[in-house]
Every structure is written in C-alpha cells, then in structure tokens.
Motif scaffolding. Sequence first.
Motif, short mmCIF file in Angstrom:
data_model
loop_
_atom_site.label_atom_id
_atom_site.label_comp_id
_atom_site.label_asym_id
_atom_site.label_seq_id
_atom_site.Cartn_x
_atom_site.Cartn_y
_atom_site.Cartn_z
N LYS A 7 30.14 40.46 40.42
CA LYS A 7 31.29 40.54 41.31
C LYS A 7 32.43 39.71 40.76
N PRO A 8 33.63 40.27 40.67
CA PRO A 8 34.77 39.48 40.18
C PRO A 8 35.07 38.31 41.13
N GLU A 9 35.30 37.15 40.56
CA GLU A 9 35.64 35.95 41.33
C GLU A 9 36.84 35.28 40.69
N ALA A 10 37.68 34.68 41.57
CA ALA A 10 38.91 34.06 41.09
C ALA A 10 38.67 32.69 40.47
N THR A 11 37.56 32.05 40.79
CA THR A 11 37.27 30.72 40.26
C THR A 11 36.49 30.83 38.95
N SER A 36 43.31 27.33 47.63
CA SER A 36 42.13 28.16 47.87
C SER A 36 41.89 29.12 46.70
N ASP A 37 40.63 29.51 46.55
CA ASP A 37 40.25 30.44 45.48
C ASP A 37 39.91 31.82 46.04
N ARG A 38 40.40 32.13 47.22
CA ARG A 38 40.10 33.43 47.85
C ARG A 38 40.63 34.57 47.00
N ILE A 39 39.83 35.63 46.87
CA ILE A 39 40.21 36.84 46.17
C ILE A 39 39.99 38.02 47.09
N GLY A 40 40.89 39.00 47.03
CA GLY A 40 40.82 40.13 47.93
C GLY A 40 39.91 41.25 47.41
N TRP A 71 28.98 32.34 28.93
CA TRP A 71 30.32 32.87 29.18
C TRP A 71 30.98 32.08 30.31
N LYS A 72 32.29 31.99 30.22
CA LYS A 72 33.09 31.49 31.34
C LYS A 72 33.84 32.68 31.92
N LEU A 73 33.52 33.00 33.18
CA LEU A 73 34.10 34.17 33.84
C LEU A 73 35.20 33.72 34.81
N GLU A 74 36.31 34.43 34.79
CA GLU A 74 37.41 34.18 35.73
C GLU A 74 38.25 35.45 35.83
N TRP A 75 38.23 36.06 37.01
CA TRP A 75 38.98 37.31 37.19
C TRP A 75 40.42 36.99 37.59
N GLN A 76 41.36 37.57 36.88
CA GLN A 76 42.78 37.42 37.17
C GLN A 76 43.33 38.78 37.61
N PRO A 77 44.25 38.79 38.58
CA PRO A 77 44.80 40.08 39.04
C PRO A 77 45.43 40.91 37.93
N LEU A 103 38.82 45.67 24.24
CA LEU A 103 39.97 46.36 24.82
C LEU A 103 41.03 45.39 25.33
N ASN A 104 40.92 44.11 24.92
CA ASN A 104 41.88 43.07 25.32
C ASN A 104 41.88 42.84 26.82
N ILE A 105 40.72 42.95 27.44
CA ILE A 105 40.54 42.65 28.86
C ILE A 105 39.65 41.41 28.92
N TYR A 106 40.26 40.26 29.09
CA TYR A 106 39.55 39.00 28.92
C TYR A 106 39.06 38.45 30.25
N TRP A 107 38.09 39.14 30.81
CA TRP A 107 37.42 38.65 32.01
C TRP A 107 36.53 37.45 31.66
N GLY A 108 35.86 37.51 30.53
CA GLY A 108 34.95 36.45 30.11
C GLY A 108 35.37 35.85 28.78
N THR A 109 35.09 34.55 28.62
CA THR A 109 35.36 33.83 27.38
C THR A 109 34.05 33.26 26.87
N PRO A 110 33.62 33.58 25.64
CA PRO A 110 32.35 33.04 25.13
C PRO A 110 32.37 31.53 25.04
N GLN A 111 31.23 30.90 25.32
CA GLN A 111 31.10 29.45 25.29
C GLN A 111 29.94 29.06 24.37
N GLN A 112 29.97 27.82 23.91
CA GLN A 112 28.88 27.31 23.10
C GLN A 112 27.65 27.08 23.98
N THR A 113 26.48 27.32 23.41
CA THR A 113 25.23 27.09 24.14
C THR A 113 24.46 25.97 23.45
N SER A 114 23.67 25.24 24.23
CA SER A 114 22.85 24.17 23.70
C SER A 114 21.42 24.67 23.52
#
Length: 789
Positions: free
Chosen positions: A422-426, A393-397, A472-478, A452-463
């Motif tokens: 909103k932060p999401e785990a997926t 599951s990808d549930r986040i609290g 961006w690819k977003l993925e929140w980690q605890p 600040l070395n807080i990598y919530w998002g990673t830049p992606q190539q655009t077409s």
Amino acid sequence: MAITVFGIRHHGPGSARSLVRSLHSLQSTGGPDIILVEGPPEANDSLSLLLEPDMQPPVALLIYPPEHLQQSAYYPFAEFSPEWQAIQHGLSRNIPVRFMDLPQTHRLAERVESYKRQLATGDDEQTADTAEVDDGPIANNLPDSMPDEATQRALLDPLSLLAEAAGYSDSERWWEHLVEQRQHSTAIFEGILEAMTALRREIEQLHPPDPKHPAYRREMQREAYMRKTIRQAQKDGFEKIAVVCGAWHTPALVEPFPSQKEDNAVLKGLPKLKVRATWIPWTYARLATGSGYGAGITSPGWYHHLWQSSLQDRSATESAIHWLTRVARLLRGEDLDASSASVIESVRLAEALAAVRDVAMPGLAELNEATRTVLCFGDSTPLKLIHRQLIVSDRIGQVPENTPLIPLQQDLQRLQKRLRMKPEATEKLVTFDLRKPTDLARSHLLHRLRLLNIYWGTPQQTSGKGTFKEAWKLEWQPELSLAIIEAGRWGNTLEDAANAYVRHTTETTTELQRLTHLLDRVLLADLPGAIAYLMQQLQNAAATDSDVNHLMAALPPLVNVLRYRDVRKTDSTMVEHVVDGLVVRICIGLPGACASLDDEAAAKMLDAIADTHSAIKLLPNKEHSAQWSIVLMQLCERANMHGLLAGHSCRLLLDEGTLPTEEAARRFGLALSLAVEPAQAAAWVEGFLQGSGLLLLHDDSIWQVLDDWVTGLSDEAFTALLPLLRRTFSNFPAPERRQMGERVRSGGGRGQESFNDEDFDSDRADSSLPLMSQLLGLSTVSSTIGLSS
C-alpha cells in the motif's frame, strides 16, 4: 434571480464550517438551485466520483496535457476545504455542481507556448513540480516596479491592511481569529464581501493596476470566465445560484457585472490545448506551505483536528484536551514522559494564554507553548516531532477504483494490491528475502518502476552476510502519479512498459558502460523479453570499444549480474561469454594504458584497477584470476610505471597470496632505494599502503624498510614529500594510527623482542620522534612521551 457569493479561504476549516451552515440556511429558503465552485471546468465530468465511498481526501485533481506532461496542474482538496464541502453538499442533495475557474486548456497552453519560447532562446529550464498555485485572498496584480515599501507590502499581502486596522501585526493571525475560529455565524460572508470590496478599492488607489501586466491580465481573465459561468447558469434556468470562490474574487462576482461584451473581449484569443482530468491521492505534507504550494497552509494536521472537532461539536476545552491527548500519546510512543496530570496542566495553561491574549479559544500557538512548557519541560526539540507527525501529519488520500486511469495505472494498482504494498506518504524501510516468491516479486516491481523513472523505492545497504536480502526505503509522493501517466506511452502493463523502455534506451545508447549498467538493472527487474536484444547490443559495443577504461568500467556490473543469478533465479549464462571477452581484452590492454600517466590520471586508473580486481575475484573462473595476476606482476616490474600503480599492484598480489611476504618486502626496499627519485618512492608507498596500514603493524621487515627510508631522507626531500606521506597515513583508521604511535613509542622500527638495553640509544630515538609524529599526523610525541634508556 439571486446570486449568493461565499468568499472563503482555500483549505480553511472555519470557512468550511461557516459555508456548510450557510448552505443549510440557504436551502431552508428553497435554494440553491446550483453551486458554482472555483476550480477547473475540465473536471466537471469527474465530480460524481466524490460520492464514492472509497474517495477519501486529501486528493487532488490532476489536469494534464497528454502531449506535454511536464506542464500539468494540481488542484488539492482536503476534507476541511470549503470547496470540498460545497461539492459534497450539492452532490449528496442532487444539486448540480459546476467548476467555474478559467479552464486549464487555456492556462496550460500558455505555459507550453512559454516553454517553447524558452527552448528557442536556449533556456530549457523547467520545474519538475508544476502544482497549481492559487492566489487565494492575495492580490496577483503585482507591478514591475514598486514605489515604496508600504505599497509593496500591501500589494504582496493585501490582508495586512485589514489586519493593521484591527490591531494585528500578522494578517494570517487576523484571519485565523476573525474567520477560522468563529463558531456560530453565517453572516461572516457578508462581512468578507464588504471588506474585500473596500480592500480592492484601496489597493487600486495605492497603485493603479496595469492591464498589460501578465499577472493582472490573468486575474482579469479568471474573473471574466467566472462571470461567464454565472451567466451560463442563469441562461440554463437556474435562479438561486451559490458561488464559492476565494475571498479576493468576491467583489468581481456580485451584480451588476461588466457587460458580456467586455468579458468576451478579455477572453478573446486565448490559446487552447487538449487536456485530461483525473483524481489522484494527495498528502497533507504536499498541502503544506513548505512544499511550495501557493495556497498552502502551515498546519494541515491541525486543521484536520479542528474540522473533526466541529463535526463532533466539541467545545474549545474539549478540542484542546483531545489535541493534547494525541500529543501525549505521540510522546509516549517515543519513550518520553507525558502523564495525564501534565495533559491537564497543559490544557489549563493554553486556556490561560488564550484569555490573556483575548482570543476566543486556544489556538495552535497557545497549545504549542503549553506543550513546550509542561509536556516538553521547556525543550523545543520534541516540538519538531509533533510538528511533523501531528501539525502537518502524514495522511495520504485514496481514490476509488473506477477513477479514470490509464491502463498502466490500473496495472500498478492491481500489483500493489496483490503484493500487499500500500502506498504510504511516510518513509518506510522494508527488507525483502529474495528466496520468498512474494518478496522477489516486490523487488521486481520496484526495479521495474525505477527503470521507468518512477522512484517509489530507493535501494538501501543491508547488513549481514548473504545476497538474498534487499532493503528499500519506500515513500509515495503525489507527483509519482504524473510519472506513471508519462510512462504509460511505453505500454499498458508495467512489464510491457519496462520492456519497451529498455529496448528504446538500448537503441539510442552506444556506450558500453551505460549498456552494462542497464543490463544489471534489467536482470534485477526480471525482464527476459529485453535481455536478448540488450545482450546483442552489448556484444556489439564490447567488440568495437577499444578504450581499456571503458572495458574496466563495464566489468563490475556484469560480474554483479553473475553474482545474483542463483538468488533471483535469472538466467545470466549469456553474460558469461561477454565477461570472458572483457577480461581477456582488459588483461591485454591494461599495461599499455598505464604507461606514462600523470598523477591525476594515475589516481583514476588506481580506482579502476581496484574495482576490476574486486570484480575478477568474485568470478569462479580461476583462469581469469591467473591472467589478472600476471598483469599485476607486469605493472609491478615495468620501469616507466607510475609509482602509485606499481605499489598498489604489488599490494594486491601480496594480499591474494601470489607474492610472498619476503618478495614484497624486497620489492618495497627496491622501490625506496636511493636510486629511486623521492617523489616516485613516495607514490609507490601511497599505492602500496592504499586502504589499510595493518601490513605495517604486522610485518617487521616492511616497517623497517619504510623507517629506514624516512629517516634517510634529507630535510629538503622530507619537507617536499610530507604532504603526500601525511595524506597516505591520514587515510588509515584511527585505531591503526594509534597502534603505529604506540609502536614508535615502544621501540621505533624494530619489534620489541629485538630490543637490547645495552645497544639502545635514547638520544638518537628522541631525535626521530618529531619526524615520525609529523609523518603520522600526531601531536609531537617527544613532548608528550618520556623515554628511558
């Protein structure tokens, strides 16, 4: 005084269900007066937050030393965790609740001391994820040397002894069937206590514990502090005490206890460290065993389903139906067939498997087998999707707003709420339109976090065309919560922290290339307060750096800054005069820097020239382009220039139109003349054809020059140069190589319109085909192609 000990499995829904019923039963007899739970005492003041409506598990207690953030501990809780349910039971009924494990002020102090010793010996390795690892029911008194395999297995997994005695080969499956699937029993905890008492006695007989062993010593300290907490509760006047702890610890927490003097001696001399506690959101993925969490479980999503089924008092069949319905819904969402009839058949098969295996209800193993057989038609591939989306599951609290947070965390939460991020785990792919104010602000937020070395998002190539899109690819980690706390030393708001961090980095950096890359990131993050200071440092570094390679590496990021100025509405005019100075200095110093280079250095310089050429062509300043073209012409004409650089410079001039095709063909012929060493000529060809072979296909004169040169090489020279030539042609796209082969087949080195049947010599053509096919990396053309005169 009465002490009731409940031995549980961390994050076990069956244990939680039995515990809740036992606490209700105990309450009917007038107790308990207090509930003691295995956990960090530093968080006792934060327990009241669990009653907040916005506190939604999974969450974790974060215990961290402010001066040593890399040494921190996490205590995760899920809704189905027995500890969570015990705390909820007590707080909702005004029953005092306290944590009773060994304080992290001691345990983290030991980690910090150990880390300092590693630094002193030159070993500064440390793990980024320092999540608290709890041993659960597993013994932690492993010896340094193991006498035999059976003893080793028993020490690593003590429950395996009980499982084997009950006829199980897997201790996890034994615990699952005996405890987690038990429906209506509050006497299970008496059996757990009795079993653990006998098990610990057996383990001690197999291998007597070594009090000097660090793991065993820590276990002694933990249990001594738990008993100390129980004594303190008795001293405070509580008569009916409920103790909730890992099953392995239960024998050590029933009276009679060792003397208080003995426990104090075990705890004497422990180091201390100032720590703080807060709640942070957690994810089921981080609760899983695969994340490295020591007390992790293999299927948190499945356990959540079991807990919800127990709350709604579903039968075993209803629980299986509900689970398989969710599986079918997931498969349909992926355009896979999953009919209602298949769900019914899957339930029947799972129940039949459970009956054959003599288990009380279909477990996850039975449901997975039924799913693979009926819903997946024997294919195991869809089970990977089911495992990721449902079993784990990808549930986040979520934690309430009044959770103790540092100012930077509060500012980030306000920004996330205002910008609707909103932060999401997926993993989530998003595309921002930088022409829109909200999307532009979102981009600034993510870029400031990355500074600040807080990598919530990673830049992606655009077409597509245009520079107004940003993906961006977003993925929140605890773990990002800890990174935010660490970044809090730079400022109380995200903008202030990013500005302060940039100033600090600028003061400690003198490398021109790093400063230019930092400037690019600062402008993307919209930090005007740091730009002026950074630009001053950049000018100083550019004025003192005489290495042309450094100047060339610094130019593309600055040009990128100028390119984005209109879309991002940033004032980058201050960058223009720095770019002007760099271009002039590069044009002056490049010919000298390219002299007398070996093959490896020439290859690196070629990449630098290509990047610089692309950067200068993006500039609107025609004077820069003219200066650069003059430099490329110098590289073409210098006698001591490496062929790779001379050939590539000629090609760049040809592509931009500065050099006419006829002149390029003439220079090509001169470079491949008999007066030039074959190795130098081959390098010139590689540089000239770098990236694309379309020029050969569309220019007969250049094709003919190359053809004449190749066919005129001696056998020894051709064999020596073949690897280099094949490397050159192998870099061309497959369609281009195919067209070259077709052209060889249709007439060799000349265009089709120049062929004369009377003059065509098929024997001579056949003799050249093996060489051309070997050059192009193709199968032997003469063996697959028939030629007619």
